[in-house]
Design an enzyme around this catalytic site. Structure first.
Site, PDB file in Angstrom:
ATOM      1  N   HIS A  61       3.411   1.874   2.067  1.00  0.00           N
ATOM      2  CA  HIS A  61       3.937   2.314   3.373  1.00  0.00           C
ATOM      3  C   HIS A  61       5.460   2.263   3.397  1.00  0.00           C
ATOM      4  O   HIS A  61       6.091   1.505   2.674  1.00  0.00           O
ATOM      5  CB  HIS A  61       3.288   1.574   4.548  1.00  0.00           C
TER       6      HIS A  61
ATOM      7  N   ASN B   7       0.824  -1.218   0.000  1.00  0.00           N
ATOM      8  CA  ASN B   7       0.000   0.000   0.000  1.00  0.00           C
ATOM      9  C   ASN B   7       0.858   1.268   0.000  1.00  0.00           C
ATOM     10  O   ASN B   7       0.367   2.354   0.266  1.00  0.00           O
ATOM     11  CB  ASN B   7      -0.937   0.005   1.221  1.00  0.00           C
TER      12      ASN B   7
HETATM   13  C1  GLP Z   1       6.867  -4.385   6.610  1.00  0.00           C
HETATM   14  C2  GLP Z   1       7.857  -3.445   7.314  1.00  0.00           C
HETATM   15  C3  GLP Z   1       8.543  -2.581   6.309  1.00  0.00           C
HETATM   16  C4  GLP Z   1       8.953  -3.478   5.159  1.00  0.00           C
HETATM   17  C5  GLP Z   1       7.719  -3.822   4.369  1.00  0.00           C
HETATM   18  C6  GLP Z   1       7.940  -4.808   3.237  1.00  0.00           C
HETATM   19  O1  GLP Z   1       5.608  -4.347   7.128  1.00  0.00           O
HETATM   20  N1  GLP Z   1       7.328  -2.644   8.352  1.00  0.00           N
HETATM   21  O2  GLP Z   1       9.643  -1.919   6.901  1.00  0.00           O
HETATM   22  O3  GLP Z   1       9.837  -2.800   4.320  1.00  0.00           O
HETATM   23  O4  GLP Z   1       6.664  -4.174   5.221  1.00  0.00           O
HETATM   24  O5  GLP Z   1       8.151  -6.119   3.696  1.00  0.00           O
HETATM   25  P1  GLP Z   1       8.590  -7.306   2.740  1.00  0.00           P
HETATM   26  O6  GLP Z   1      10.013  -7.064   2.385  1.00  0.00           O
HETATM   27  O7  GLP Z   1       8.415  -8.559   3.569  1.00  0.00           O
HETATM   28  O8  GLP Z   1       7.698  -7.255   1.560  1.00  0.00           O
END
Ligand code: GLP
Length: 245
Positions: free
Chosen positions: A137, A135
């Site tokens: 973030h 999304n």
């Molecule tokens: C998580 C963390 C982020 C991370 C993102 C992507 O929720 N809070 O800091 O970068 O989501 O995670 P992933 O690499 O597992 O897709």
């Protein structure tokens, strides 16, 4: 903003490790900013290999993590504290006194303020590794978070809780988390954004090519003077390359 797209995973991991390795030297005296999640695991393994081979010097290096779930402590294997210790600090031979992860078990407001002071006391962050949520973030700064936010408590979005469910055996993902604010993250000297997979393609396109706006927190990176973005072809799938900026 420099954007590179890789057809194979090993090449992406090597490019990321080369950049972090160089940045650790370039920003000696500053901390290394750690993102959790699946995306940077290969990068941390490669940095660990370089450290054990003596090619990467981690003496004096500190680690600062982006975020943590509220209510989880380091003994919980789903906590980001556990991740940072096992996936990063141990392979890089960094003692726990030099590892800062937000404490999900303490007084949240006090912890957020103390964490900001700790980052400053440790010289600030040199290179900050970040991922992106599906999304948009950034750390746990969910859509709508102001760009001038400092370290704070957040209510996680349903999308984020769904995306992160696989880390929780019970399927019960906490509703709240602590996260560095967007302004806190933007104080790093350099930011390395990593993304893999088609589930990130839309968020990456918005973050890199949409107007910077809190509805896509990662779009703030367009306002930082030193950002490197490394993507696999699936995560770059919605971009019209080349990106200029
Ligand atoms: C998580 C963390 C982020 C991370 C993102 C992507 O929720 N809070 O800091 O970068 O989501 O995670 P992933 O690499 O597992 O897709």
């Amino acid at each position: 903003m420099k954007v590179d797209v890789f057809a194979n995973d090993d090449a992406l991991t090597t490019a990321a490790a080369d950049l972090v390795h160089l940045s650790i030297t370039e920003f000696a005296g500053r901390a290394l900013g750690i993102a959790t999640g699946a995306t940077p695991l290969g990068l941390y393994a490669e940095l660990g290999r370089r450290a054990s081979a003596g090619a990467l010097d981690t003496a004096g290096l500190s680690l600062v993590a982006l975020d943590e779930y509220l209510g989880l402590g380091p003994s919980d294997e789903a906590s980001f504290a556990a991740y940072v210790h096992s996936q990063v600090a141990a392979p890089l031979a960094i003692a726990s006194e030099r590892v800062a992860v937000l404490d999900g078990m303490g007084d949240a407001q006090q912890e957020c303020a103390a964490f900001e002071r700790r980052i400053r006391a440790w010289g600030g962050v040199g290179v900050q590794i970040v991922g992106i949520g599906s999304n948009g973030h950034l750390a746990f700064n969910e859509p709508g978070t102001p760009f001038d936010s400092r370290t704070h408590v957040v209510r996680l979005s349903e999308q984020t809780r769904l995306d992160n469910r696989s880390s929780f055996a019970s399927g019960a993902v906490p509703q709240f988390a602590l996260t560095q604010g967007i302004a806190t993250i933007m104080e790093a000297r350099r930011i390395l954004l990593l993304a893999r997979g088609a589930s990130k393609a839309e968020a990456i396109a918005r973050a890199l090519t949409g107007a910077p706006d809190p509805s896509c927190p990662a779009s703030v990176l367009q306002l930082h003077p030193d950002v490197v973005v490394l993507l696999d072809s699936a995560a770059a799938g919605a971009l019209e390359l080349p990106i200029s900026a």
